[in-house]
Design a protein around this motif. Structure first.
Motif, PDB file in Angstrom:
ATOM      1  N   SER A  99       0.687  -1.296  -0.186  1.00 21.07           N
ATOM      2  CA  SER A  99      -0.083   0.058   0.191  1.00 21.07           C
ATOM      3  C   SER A  99       0.942   1.259   0.047  1.00 21.07           C
ATOM      4  CB  SER A  99      -0.836   0.080   1.199  1.00 21.07           C
ATOM      5  OG  SER A  99      -1.845  -1.152   1.218  1.00 21.07           O
ATOM      6  N   GLY A 100       2.032   1.307   0.808  1.00 25.01           N
ATOM      7  CA  GLY A 100       2.788   2.390   0.701  1.00 25.01           C
ATOM      8  C   GLY A 100       3.443   2.706  -0.565  1.00 25.01           C
ATOM      9  N   ALA A 101       3.853   1.655  -1.329  1.00 29.82           N
ATOM     10  CA  ALA A 101       4.499   1.510  -2.639  1.00 29.82           C
ATOM     11  C   ALA A 101       3.357   2.256  -3.460  1.00 29.82           C
ATOM     12  CB  ALA A 101       5.040   0.195  -2.863  1.00 29.82           C
ATOM     13  N   SER A 102       2.458   1.806  -3.553  1.00 30.46           N
ATOM     14  CA  SER A 102       1.170   2.373  -4.132  1.00 30.46           C
ATOM     15  C   SER A 102       1.058   3.912  -4.263  1.00 30.46           C
ATOM     16  CB  SER A 102      -0.100   1.636  -3.881  1.00 30.46           C
ATOM     17  OG  SER A 102      -1.192   2.227  -5.020  1.00 30.46           O
ATOM     18  N   ALA A 103       0.900   4.065  -2.828  1.00 24.55           N
ATOM     19  CA  ALA A 103       0.884   5.641  -2.594  1.00 24.55           C
ATOM     20  C   ALA A 103       2.261   6.523  -2.966  1.00 24.55           C
ATOM     21  CB  ALA A 103       0.843   5.877  -1.100  1.00 24.55           C
ATOM     22  N   PHE A 104       3.210   5.902  -3.049  1.00 26.65           N
ATOM     23  CA  PHE A 104       4.538   6.547  -3.602  1.00 26.65           C
ATOM     24  C   PHE A 104       4.559   6.607  -5.179  1.00 26.65           C
ATOM     25  CE2 PHE A 104       8.945   6.471  -5.073  1.00 26.65           C
ATOM     26  CZ  PHE A 104       9.441   7.711  -4.485  1.00 26.65           C
ATOM     27  N   ALA A 105       4.150   5.280  -5.683  1.00 26.56           N
ATOM     28  CA  ALA A 105       3.946   5.297  -7.314  1.00 26.56           C
ATOM     29  C   ALA A 105       2.898   6.486  -7.750  1.00 26.56           C
ATOM     30  CB  ALA A 105       3.835   3.846  -7.543  1.00 26.56           C
ATOM     31  N   SER A 106       2.043   6.647  -6.879  1.00 25.95           N
ATOM     32  CA  SER A 106       0.999   7.645  -7.387  1.00 25.95           C
ATOM     33  C   SER A 106       1.686   9.005  -7.720  1.00 25.95           C
ATOM     34  CB  SER A 106      -0.102   7.911  -6.344  1.00 25.95           C
ATOM     35  OG  SER A 106       0.133   8.480  -5.230  1.00 25.95           O
ATOM     36  N   LEU A 107       2.855   9.379  -7.339  1.00 25.70           N
ATOM     37  CA  LEU A 107       3.492  10.671  -7.499  1.00 25.70           C
ATOM     38  C   LEU A 107       4.257  10.503  -8.900  1.00 25.70           C
ATOM     39  CD1 LEU A 107       5.304  11.035  -4.119  1.00 25.70           C
ATOM     40  CD2 LEU A 107       3.115  11.843  -4.644  1.00 25.70           C
ATOM     41  N   SER A 111       4.975   6.335 -14.874  1.00 32.61           N
ATOM     42  CA  SER A 111       5.729   5.130 -14.646  1.00 32.61           C
ATOM     43  C   SER A 111       5.366   3.988 -15.131  1.00 32.61           C
ATOM     44  CB  SER A 111       6.248   5.043 -12.967  1.00 32.61           C
ATOM     45  OG  SER A 111       7.171   3.935 -12.867  1.00 32.61           O
ATOM     46  N   ASN A 112       6.055   2.764 -15.457  1.00 32.57           N
ATOM     47  CA  ASN A 112       5.717   1.691 -15.675  1.00 32.57           C
ATOM     48  C   ASN A 112       4.937   0.994 -14.676  1.00 32.57           C
ATOM     49  OD1 ASN A 112       6.405   1.728 -18.654  1.00 32.57           O
ATOM     50  ND2 ASN A 112       8.503   1.069 -18.037  1.00 32.57           N
ATOM     51  N   TYR A 113       5.412   1.334 -13.405  1.00 31.59           N
ATOM     52  CA  TYR A 113       4.714   0.541 -12.172  1.00 31.59           C
ATOM     53  C   TYR A 113       4.036   1.409 -11.438  1.00 31.59           C
ATOM     54  CZ  TYR A 113       8.448  -2.560 -13.619  1.00 31.59           C
ATOM     55  OH  TYR A 113       9.233  -3.562 -14.439  1.00 31.59           O
ATOM     56  N   GLY A 114       2.803   1.824 -11.810  1.00 32.39           N
ATOM     57  CA  GLY A 114       1.964   2.786 -11.139  1.00 32.39           C
ATOM     58  C   GLY A 114       1.310   2.183  -9.950  1.00 32.39           C
ATOM     59  N   ALA A 115       0.451   3.390  -9.411  1.00 33.22           N
ATOM     60  CA  ALA A 115      -0.119   2.910  -8.163  1.00 33.22           C
ATOM     61  C   ALA A 115      -1.366   1.695  -8.271  1.00 33.22           C
ATOM     62  CB  ALA A 115      -1.152   4.243  -7.583  1.00 33.22           C
TER      63      ALA A 115
END
Length: 500
Positions: A99-107, A111-115
């Motif tokens: 979940s934390g990685a998803s929140a960070f990816a939303s920034l 990116s190829n690895y989105g939220a």
């Protein structure tokens, strides 16, 4: 041995459906998403499974080993409940990380690895973890049929769901579709029962905790590092397209590994039972040699024969965009025979409680792989990664068989293995000659048909099936109404033994 082979055949039947559906799913993903999208899905799938290996604390393998020896007096229920409770805290922690990685990816929306991909991978992790524990506990209690049924249902449902979701939502949709593959009905009910129960849960015995710790560390090294370490290094050193090429190259070899894995659970339970008998050494040695012969008979012709036809098959199935993956795919496919042959010695060691030896083997293989892999990729790219993987699989097989011998186990059936290798090589040579002369679908069909006939003839001429195995195979005949007499005659024809 009969019950073990029955369990193995149930697993093989379920795995046949799983492999077919899994292959179709990979084809759908490759066709819809291309090399870059396939690489993204492959990496996140590996990450979810690796996270499950971190969170399971070795409990699935421990249930598979120890529930087989528990009496049917309810003790196994307390044992499985205690083991399941140990999974809850690490599972919750990993979900927080995803979940934390998803929140960070939303920034970083481009990116190829989105939220959404991280959220889908987190859900896949949770479902996979629950299903792995449930299936291991069921197989430990001898319920192979129920586990096989669950596998079949999940894989059949997975294909249309992945097709629709990958088409609509890309890589994140493909990962969400894969969740359907692991229907976790039983573990969820067990979790609710545990959390709502006021009964006292017994602590796991010390020997189980030691065994679980050793198997957990081995699985961490095996899955997190050994199984797909190339993904991390390729993703760092090369492009997403190269990663997609490698992900497709390893698909066919992965099918053999999955099939071999189905033998491992049946063998582990069988070795655990045979080691508890009065003549433990003789019974376990007989099972070890027979399982090695059977693994070689099944894996070698498929691995070498498929490697021979992959130059035609791979671009035909996945598209011309994946033609650069052919050399790596052929090497990985041939090397999958090593993976299959590693299963009997691994199961022998695991059933004997030798989790520490298994851990040392995994660590040694991982250190060697991580040492040579960057140089191999720098030298040969995707093909270099495949050659490194082939070498490590061979090293792992050698270390496992050596550990069995040092543990007082039996020797390998070297003569039978050599003869099977000769038969499989003849099959591969014929298949390669046919696809070279007759390209396209017609060549593939002809190569498979003629190659199978050559292999069956080699089995008869070289007497690769013992009389005991032939008699046992003939006992599984269907009713006469369904061709039972024909089946018996066919067994006699192929094996060269009278079984009537």
């Amino acid at each position: 041995m009969s019950s073990i082979m029955r369990s193995f055949l149930l697993n093989v039947a379920a795995t046949g459906v799983s492999l077919g559906c899994g292959l179709l799913v990979n084809i759908v993903i490759a066709r819809l998403l291309g090399p870059a999208g396939s690489g993204t899905v492959a990496f996140m799938l590996w990450l979810a499974i690796a996270a499950a290996s971190i969170a399971d604390l070795g409990m699935p393998q421990t249930m598979l080993r120890y529930l087989a020896g528990e009496p049917a007096d309810g003790t196994w229920k307390s044992l499985s409940r205690a083991a399941f409770i140990r999974l809850l805290a690490p599972a919750a922690l990993v979900i927080v990380v995803f979940s934390g990685a998803s929140a960070f990816a939303s920034l970083f929306p481009n990116s190829n690895y989105g939220a959404t991909i991280w959220l889908a991978a987190g859900l896949l992790f949770l479902v996979y973890l629950l299903a792995a524990f449930s299936v291991a506990a069921a197989r430990g209690r001898g319920h192979f049929a129920a586990a096989a049924k669950n596998t079949v249902v999940g894989n059949i449902l997975q294909l249309p769901v992945v097709l629709v979701l990958a088409w609509l939502f890309g890589p994140a949709g493909a990962l969400l579709g894969m969740v359907v593959r692991y229907p976790p009905r039983r573990p969820i009910c067990r979790a609710i029962s545990i959390l709502s129960s006021t009964a006292r849960v017994l602590a796991l015995p010390a020997d189980l905790r030691r065994y679980a710790r050793g198997m957990w560390l081995s699985d961490l090294v095996e899955i997190v590092l050994l199984t797909r370490a190339e993904y991390v290094v390729l993703g760092f050193m090369l492009s997403a397209t190269d990663l997609g090429h490698y992900a497709v190259a390893i698909i066919f070899a992965g099918l053999i590994a999955q099939l071999a894995f189905q033998l491992s659970s049946a063998l582990l339970v069988g070795f655990a039972s045979s080691l508890a008998t009065d003549n433990a050494g003789e019974a376990a040695g007989l099972l070890y040699r027979r399982s090695f012969r059977i693994a070689a008979l099944c894996a070698m012709p498929v691995a070498l024969g498929a490697a021979a036809i992959l130059p035609t098959l791979l671009p035909l199935v996945f598209g011309e965009a994946f033609r650069p993956a052919i050399p790596a795919a052929a090497a990985l496919m041939a090397g999958s025979a090593f993976t299959a042959l590693t299963v009997p010695p691994w199961a022998f060691l695991a059933a004997g409680g030798q989790s520490r030896r298994i851990m040392h083997i995994s660590l040694t293989s991982a250190v060697v792989l991580l040492t040579v892999l960057p140089g191999a990729i720098w030298w040969g790219g995707v093909e270099g990664a495949a050659i490194a993987r082939l070498a490590i699989d061979g090293l792992s097989l050698g270390l496992h068989t050596r550990a069995v011998k040092r543990h007082g186990g039996p020797l390998l059936p070297f003569g039978a293995l050599f003869a099977t290798g000769v038969a499989a090589s003849a099959t591969a040579g014929v298949a390669f000659a046919i696809v070279s002369w007759l390209p396209g679908v017609a060549g593939i069909i002809a190569a498979i048909g003629v190659g199978a006939l050559v292999y069956l003839a080699s089995v008869r001429v070289l007497r690769l099936v013992s009389k005991e195995d032939a008699l046992q195979l003939a006992q599984w005949r269907p009713g006469d109404r369904w061709g039972g007499s024909f089946f018996v005659r066919l067994v006699a024809l192929v094996t060269g033994h009278r079984v009537a």
